[in-house]
Design a protein around this motif. Structure first.
Motif, PDB file in Angstrom:
ATOM      1  N   GLU A  12      31.494  30.289  29.458  1.00  0.00           N
ATOM      2  CA  GLU A  12      31.244  30.997  28.234  1.00  0.00           C
ATOM      3  C   GLU A  12      32.648  31.274  27.659  1.00  0.00           C
ATOM      4  OE1 GLU A  12      27.158  33.579  29.310  1.00  0.00           O
ATOM      5  OE2 GLU A  12      29.138  34.536  29.698  1.00  0.00           O
ATOM      6  N   ARG A  13      33.599  31.516  28.188  1.00  0.00           N
ATOM      7  CA  ARG A  13      34.693  31.749  27.868  1.00  0.00           C
ATOM      8  C   ARG A  13      35.550  30.587  26.991  1.00  0.00           C
ATOM      9  NH1 ARG A  13      37.527  33.031  32.225  1.00  0.00           N
ATOM     10  NH2 ARG A  13      38.972  31.168  32.529  1.00  0.00           N
ATOM     11  N   LEU A  14      35.273  29.231  27.815  1.00  0.00           N
ATOM     12  CA  LEU A  14      35.875  28.110  27.309  1.00  0.00           C
ATOM     13  C   LEU A  14      34.892  28.066  26.011  1.00  0.00           C
ATOM     14  CD1 LEU A  14      36.235  25.913  30.339  1.00  0.00           C
ATOM     15  CD2 LEU A  14      37.776  26.664  29.032  1.00  0.00           C
ATOM     16  N   PHE A  15      33.518  28.211  25.790  1.00  0.00           N
ATOM     17  CA  PHE A  15      32.945  27.810  24.728  1.00  0.00           C
ATOM     18  C   PHE A  15      33.128  28.661  23.388  1.00  0.00           C
ATOM     19  CE2 PHE A  15      28.959  27.951  22.157  1.00  0.00           C
ATOM     20  CZ  PHE A  15      28.556  26.707  22.039  1.00  0.00           C
ATOM     21  N   THR A  16      33.497  29.902  23.894  1.00  0.00           N
ATOM     22  CA  THR A  16      33.848  30.887  22.775  1.00  0.00           C
ATOM     23  C   THR A  16      35.349  30.391  22.309  1.00  0.00           C
ATOM     24  OG1 THR A  16      32.839  32.521  23.709  1.00  0.00           O
ATOM     25  CG2 THR A  16      33.866  33.148  22.216  1.00  0.00           C
ATOM     26  N   LEU A  17      36.038  30.043  22.927  1.00  0.00           N
ATOM     27  CA  LEU A  17      37.605  29.749  22.641  1.00  0.00           C
ATOM     28  C   LEU A  17      37.235  28.498  21.710  1.00  0.00           C
ATOM     29  CD1 LEU A  17      40.441  29.871  22.648  1.00  0.00           C
ATOM     30  CD2 LEU A  17      40.360  28.666  25.054  1.00  0.00           C
TER      31      LEU A  17
ATOM     32  N   LEU B  14      27.546  20.960  28.971  1.00  0.00           N
ATOM     33  CA  LEU B  14      26.246  20.739  28.841  1.00  0.00           C
ATOM     34  C   LEU B  14      25.846  21.681  27.576  1.00  0.00           C
ATOM     35  CD1 LEU B  14      23.358  20.075  29.843  1.00  0.00           C
ATOM     36  CD2 LEU B  14      23.236  21.962  31.153  1.00  0.00           C
ATOM     37  N   SER B  15      26.548  22.835  27.451  1.00  0.00           N
ATOM     38  CA  SER B  15      26.330  23.724  26.470  1.00  0.00           C
ATOM     39  C   SER B  15      26.900  23.040  24.795  1.00  0.00           C
ATOM     40  CB  SER B  15      27.214  24.917  26.272  1.00  0.00           C
ATOM     41  OG  SER B  15      26.941  25.618  27.716  1.00  0.00           O
ATOM     42  N   LEU B  16      28.183  22.432  25.020  1.00  0.00           N
ATOM     43  CA  LEU B  16      28.496  21.647  23.987  1.00  0.00           C
ATOM     44  C   LEU B  16      27.479  20.708  23.466  1.00  0.00           C
ATOM     45  CD1 LEU B  16      32.132  20.877  24.880  1.00  0.00           C
ATOM     46  CD2 LEU B  16      31.441  22.490  22.785  1.00  0.00           C
ATOM     47  N   SER B  17      26.807  19.902  24.718  1.00  0.00           N
ATOM     48  CA  SER B  17      25.972  18.651  24.176  1.00  0.00           C
ATOM     49  C   SER B  17      24.657  19.250  23.741  1.00  0.00           C
ATOM     50  CB  SER B  17      25.639  18.005  25.625  1.00  0.00           C
ATOM     51  OG  SER B  17      26.940  17.217  26.110  1.00  0.00           O
ATOM     52  N   VAL B  45      18.760  26.687  30.732  1.00  0.00           N
ATOM     53  CA  VAL B  45      18.684  28.234  30.079  1.00  0.00           C
ATOM     54  C   VAL B  45      20.138  28.887  30.233  1.00  0.00           C
ATOM     55  CG1 VAL B  45      17.647  30.461  30.391  1.00  0.00           C
ATOM     56  CG2 VAL B  45      16.312  28.662  30.456  1.00  0.00           C
ATOM     57  N   ARG B  46      20.747  28.788  31.398  1.00  0.00           N
ATOM     58  CA  ARG B  46      22.110  29.245  31.628  1.00  0.00           C
ATOM     59  C   ARG B  46      23.001  28.589  30.323  1.00  0.00           C
ATOM     60  NH1 ARG B  46      24.856  28.031  37.107  1.00  0.00           N
ATOM     61  NH2 ARG B  46      26.771  29.420  36.064  1.00  0.00           N
ATOM     62  N   ALA B  47      22.943  27.193  30.022  1.00  0.00           N
ATOM     63  CA  ALA B  47      23.669  26.710  29.153  1.00  0.00           C
ATOM     64  C   ALA B  47      23.538  27.347  27.692  1.00  0.00           C
ATOM     65  CB  ALA B  47      23.619  25.396  29.086  1.00  0.00           C
ATOM     66  N   VAL B  48      22.019  27.622  27.527  1.00  0.00           N
ATOM     67  CA  VAL B  48      21.679  28.146  26.200  1.00  0.00           C
ATOM     68  C   VAL B  48      22.378  29.890  26.092  1.00  0.00           C
ATOM     69  CG1 VAL B  48      19.834  28.882  24.598  1.00  0.00           C
ATOM     70  CG2 VAL B  48      19.662  26.692  25.875  1.00  0.00           C
ATOM     71  N   LYS B  49      22.314  30.250  27.315  1.00  0.00           N
ATOM     72  CA  LYS B  49      22.908  31.604  27.221  1.00  0.00           C
ATOM     73  C   LYS B  49      24.357  31.682  26.840  1.00  0.00           C
ATOM     74  CE  LYS B  49      19.277  34.320  28.957  1.00  0.00           C
ATOM     75  NZ  LYS B  49      18.556  34.914  30.125  1.00  0.00           N
ATOM     76  N   THR B  50      24.849  30.671  27.347  1.00  0.00           N
ATOM     77  CA  THR B  50      26.377  30.387  27.115  1.00  0.00           C
ATOM     78  C   THR B  50      26.648  30.135  25.651  1.00  0.00           C
ATOM     79  OG1 THR B  50      26.693  29.291  29.218  1.00  0.00           O
ATOM     80  CG2 THR B  50      28.507  28.953  27.673  1.00  0.00           C
ATOM     81  N   ILE B  51      25.667  29.319  25.121  1.00  0.00           N
ATOM     82  CA  ILE B  51      25.910  29.272  23.607  1.00  0.00           C
ATOM     83  C   ILE B  51      25.704  30.721  22.910  1.00  0.00           C
ATOM     84  CG2 ILE B  51      24.711  28.217  21.607  1.00  0.00           C
ATOM     85  CD1 ILE B  51      23.998  26.084  23.750  1.00  0.00           C
ATOM     86  N   ALA B  52      24.736  31.508  23.317  1.00  0.00           N
ATOM     87  CA  ALA B  52      24.432  32.635  22.862  1.00  0.00           C
ATOM     88  C   ALA B  52      25.634  33.590  22.941  1.00  0.00           C
ATOM     89  CB  ALA B  52      23.086  33.195  23.459  1.00  0.00           C
ATOM     90  N   ASN B  53      26.283  33.622  24.064  1.00  0.00           N
ATOM     91  CA  ASN B  53      27.041  34.614  24.209  1.00  0.00           C
ATOM     92  C   ASN B  53      28.712  34.326  23.773  1.00  0.00           C
ATOM     93  OD1 ASN B  53      25.671  36.510  25.428  1.00  0.00           O
ATOM     94  ND2 ASN B  53      26.197  35.576  27.463  1.00  0.00           N
ATOM     95  N   SER B  54      28.650  33.733  22.253  1.00  0.00           N
ATOM     96  CA  SER B  54      29.771  33.288  22.020  1.00  0.00           C
ATOM     97  C   SER B  54      30.447  34.016  20.734  1.00  0.00           C
ATOM     98  CB  SER B  54      29.615  31.793  21.552  1.00  0.00           C
ATOM     99  OG  SER B  54      28.543  31.454  20.378  1.00  0.00           O
ATOM    100  N   GLU B  55      30.400  35.202  20.949  1.00  0.00           N
ATOM    101  CA  GLU B  55      30.803  36.225  19.885  1.00  0.00           C
ATOM    102  C   GLU B  55      32.090  36.221  19.952  1.00  0.00           C
ATOM    103  OE1 GLU B  55      29.613  40.876  18.688  1.00  0.00           O
ATOM    104  OE2 GLU B  55      29.318  40.238  20.774  1.00  0.00           O
ATOM    105  N   ASP B  56      32.555  36.542  18.406  1.00  0.00           N
ATOM    106  CA  ASP B  56      33.946  36.617  18.077  1.00  0.00           C
ATOM    107  C   ASP B  56      34.137  37.991  18.004  1.00  0.00           C
ATOM    108  OD1 ASP B  56      36.540  37.234  16.802  1.00  0.00           O
ATOM    109  OD2 ASP B  56      36.446  35.246  15.854  1.00  0.00           O
TER     110      ASP B  56
END
Lengths: 317, 319
Positions: A12-17, B14-17, B45-56
């Protein structure tokens, strides 16, 4: 450990970054901008811990193909003058980059060929990335085919690393005449030709081919960056190798109905013409067939095999 | 095959993809994504949550809005907030090296000679498009085509086969798979005369025909051993020495007691099915591989070389 545990996972950190850097203005983001935006950094207790985490993430991103640029300019008011952004083009797939189901099947086979060896993980993750370009059904035609390549040479991994990092490397290379010398080269590409791994690399001003089999020392990476080489130069070197192989022709006489006969697909009169890349390697392939194959030409190959038999006899006297 | 575990690097990838695919093609079911990317639904689902948790958190803004309700129902849908990310980055150099080397390897195989799709994709990936010479006969390509057809149709083959001792036989084979290992093609199939799965080297098949008879029941449920050389009977242990350049010989046999000296030379023991075939494996290295023991193995190699040298003499060399 758990005291510094973050709400965000490393992924998640890498993705957010990545997202923050992608959304950054043209002038990029300062380190402090980044530390304020990504929760994992904000949660780190000390500046040192933030710095360390960021350094690691930068190198992870680069390894994953996210090209970070650092712009150094003292005109910004931040105390820290370095600014970070993603290199233009690192997310821009060529407009004509298209993968149909036949291509995808071949890519899957290419990844499968690694069979849990060295670059298997990288091949699989590359495949995942290519699958984001759309859903294509891979063809059933090749599903029962299991190619398995062998890349067990110790030099393979450090050479793949050096290609990735565009660094110079040094190794000792032994020619077929038994002489060895230390080479300092910029590795460009690893290729599989006629059952052998071949390194395409720039040594001094020339692009040369090196057989991994003949690298007889550890491959030592250097701190220095390699010499830049354009795609056109690489293409030219590859084309030169093809021309070289096309002009290397051996004429063989093969014993009828022998294994060699089936292997080479000899004509009615038992002769066959075969192209080869490297005379010494080709001699090995032929010697495996023992008396079933005779070399009619070139003479150098015939003599090499003759003296090869003598060497076998001397070694087993 | 779905993988259960995934490390941070692969999850990020996987999240990027998934971002790339869903923004391109619209909402998709987690089952569909799992099938497409070859991961379990849980991992998707884990990868989608990774996308969801990308808050600035600096700007109190989010990069992607994931529809949680739909995700709970097994559907992946999101819209881009402030995100400029639309697709994954280009392949990394290591990914390129891995795929390009794999494609290069395929291009060297006879059945891909002149394959247009392969040269297109090699061009795209950057592994070059120049054709590579291939050591293979047209006869072997025909053999491969016959086998491939039988594999698809699930029909029996009849083959004339010469084993490594030179013994000829007719075999009825239900083909299961074709392996290309090292430098050779092997047909892995259910052999009716042995009532077991056997490996057949393609260059030892002198004739092959598709019978159009369906597979046997036994073949349908047969398991294929991982290694092609898994059926050695009455094996002999042979101790050998190989120079650094010839040390690849150890990849071709079950090997033990491997020792490498400071020069990179290797000694070790290999298991050999028949001493009669040892000669060819050792002799090809022109003295760079030496049999140390037993005496019978040394003699077998010597005989092979003597026979080959005499056979390859030109007339003027002979008495």
């Amino acid at each position: 450990m758990s005291a510094g545990a973050s709400k965000q996972s490393p992924a998640e950190r890498l993705f957010t970054l990545t997202c923050c850097l992608m959304a950054a203005p043209v002038i990029g983001l300062s380190k402090n901008d980044i530390f304020r935006s990504v929760v994992s950094y904000a949660e780190q207790g000390s500046d040192l811990a933030k710095e360390k985490m960021f350094d690691r993430d930068k190198s992870d991103l680069r390894e994953m193909g996210v090209q970070l640029e650092v712009i150094d300019s003292s005109s910004f008011e931040e105390t820290d003058s370095a600014r970070y952004r993603i290199a233009k083009g690192s997310f821009d797939w060529p407009a004509d980059f298209e993968i149909n189901n036949e291509h995808m099947t071949l890519l899957e086979l290419a990844a499968k060929a690694w069979n849990n060896q060295l670059l298997s993980k990288s091949a699989q993750s590359g495949l995942i990335r290519l699958r984001s370009l759309g859903v294509v059904e891979s063809s059933r035609q090749l599903s029962a085919f299991t190619p398995r390549l062998l890349a067990q040479q110790q030099s393979f991994a450090p050479l793949a690393d050096a290609i990735e990092e565009a660094k110079l490397v040094r190794f000792s290379y032994r020619k077929t005449d038994g002489t060895s010398s230390v080479r300092e080269v910029t590795p460009l590409k690893l290729r599989f030709i006629e059952g052998q791994w071949v390194l395409l690399a720039k040594q001094a001003r020339e692009i040369k081919n090196f057989l991994l089999r003949r690298i007889v020392s550890q491959v030592t990476p250097s701190e220095f960056p390699g010499e830049p080489v354009s795609t056109a130069q690489i293409d030219e070197a590859e084309a030169a190798l093809v021309t070289f192989v096309t002009n290397n022709i051996a004429v063989l006489k093969v014993e009828q109905d022998s294994e060699a006969w089936w292997h080479f697909g000899a004509s009615e009169n038992g002769t066959v013409e075969v192209n080869f890349m490297d005379e010494a390697l080709f001699a090995e392939d032929l010697m495996e067939f023992g008396s079933e194959v005779q070399v009619l030409s070139p003479e150098t190959l015939r003599q090499r095999i003759d003296s090869g038999w003598q060497q076998v006899l001397d070694a087993h006297a | 095959m779905p993988k259960q575990e995934i490390d941070a690097e692969d999850l990020f990838n996987l999240s990027l993809s998934i971002v790339g695919l869903v923004l391109r093609d619209g909402p998709m079911a987690t089952t569909e994504l799992a099938l497409h990317f070859g991961y379990s639904e849980k991992t998707i689902v884990r990868a989608v949550k990774t996308i969801a948790n990308s808050e600035d958190i600096g700007r109190f803004e989010t990069h992607f809005y994931v529809d949680d309700e739909r995700l709970a129902k097994g559907e992946v849908d999101f819209s881009a907030g402030m995100a400029a990310l639309r697709r994954p980055p280009l392949l990394s150099k290591r990914q390129t090296t891995a795929l390009a080397a794999g494609l290069d390897f395929l291009a060297a195989l006879p059945q891909f000679a002149g394959n247009v799709a392969l040269s297109q994709i090699r061009n795209q990936i950057g592994s070059g498009s120049a054709p590579i010479t291939i050591l293979a006969s047209p006869a072997r390509q025909e053999t491969l085509q016959t086998i491939q057809q039988a594999l698809l149709d699930k029909t029996q083959l009849v083959a004339s086969y010469v084993n490594q001792l030179g013994e000829k036989s007719e075999r009825e084979i239900d083909p299961l798979r074709v392996d290309y290992v090292g430098r050779r093609h092997y047909l892995r199939g259910w052999c009716h005369s042995n009532q077991a799965v056997r490996s057949f080297r393609l260059d030892r098949i002198t004739k092959i025909e598709n019978t159009d008879k369906p597979f046997s029941q036994a073949a349908e449920s047969a398991e294929i051993p991982l290694e092609v050389f898994g059926q050695i009977e009455n094996e002999t242990t042979v101790e050998i020495f190989a120079s650094h350049e010839a040390s690849e010989i150890f990849w071709n046999f079950p090997a033990t007691d491997i020792q490498r000296d400071t020069e990179g030379n290797v000694t070790g023991k290999i298991q050999v099915g028949s001493l009669k075939v040892l000669g060819r494996h050792i002799a090809r290295y022109a003295g760079q591989v030496r049999v140390l023991s037993p005496e019978s193995a040394i003699e077998a190699v010597r005989q092979f070389a003597l026979h080959a040298r005499n056979g390859s003499m030109t007339t003027e060399d002979q008495d």
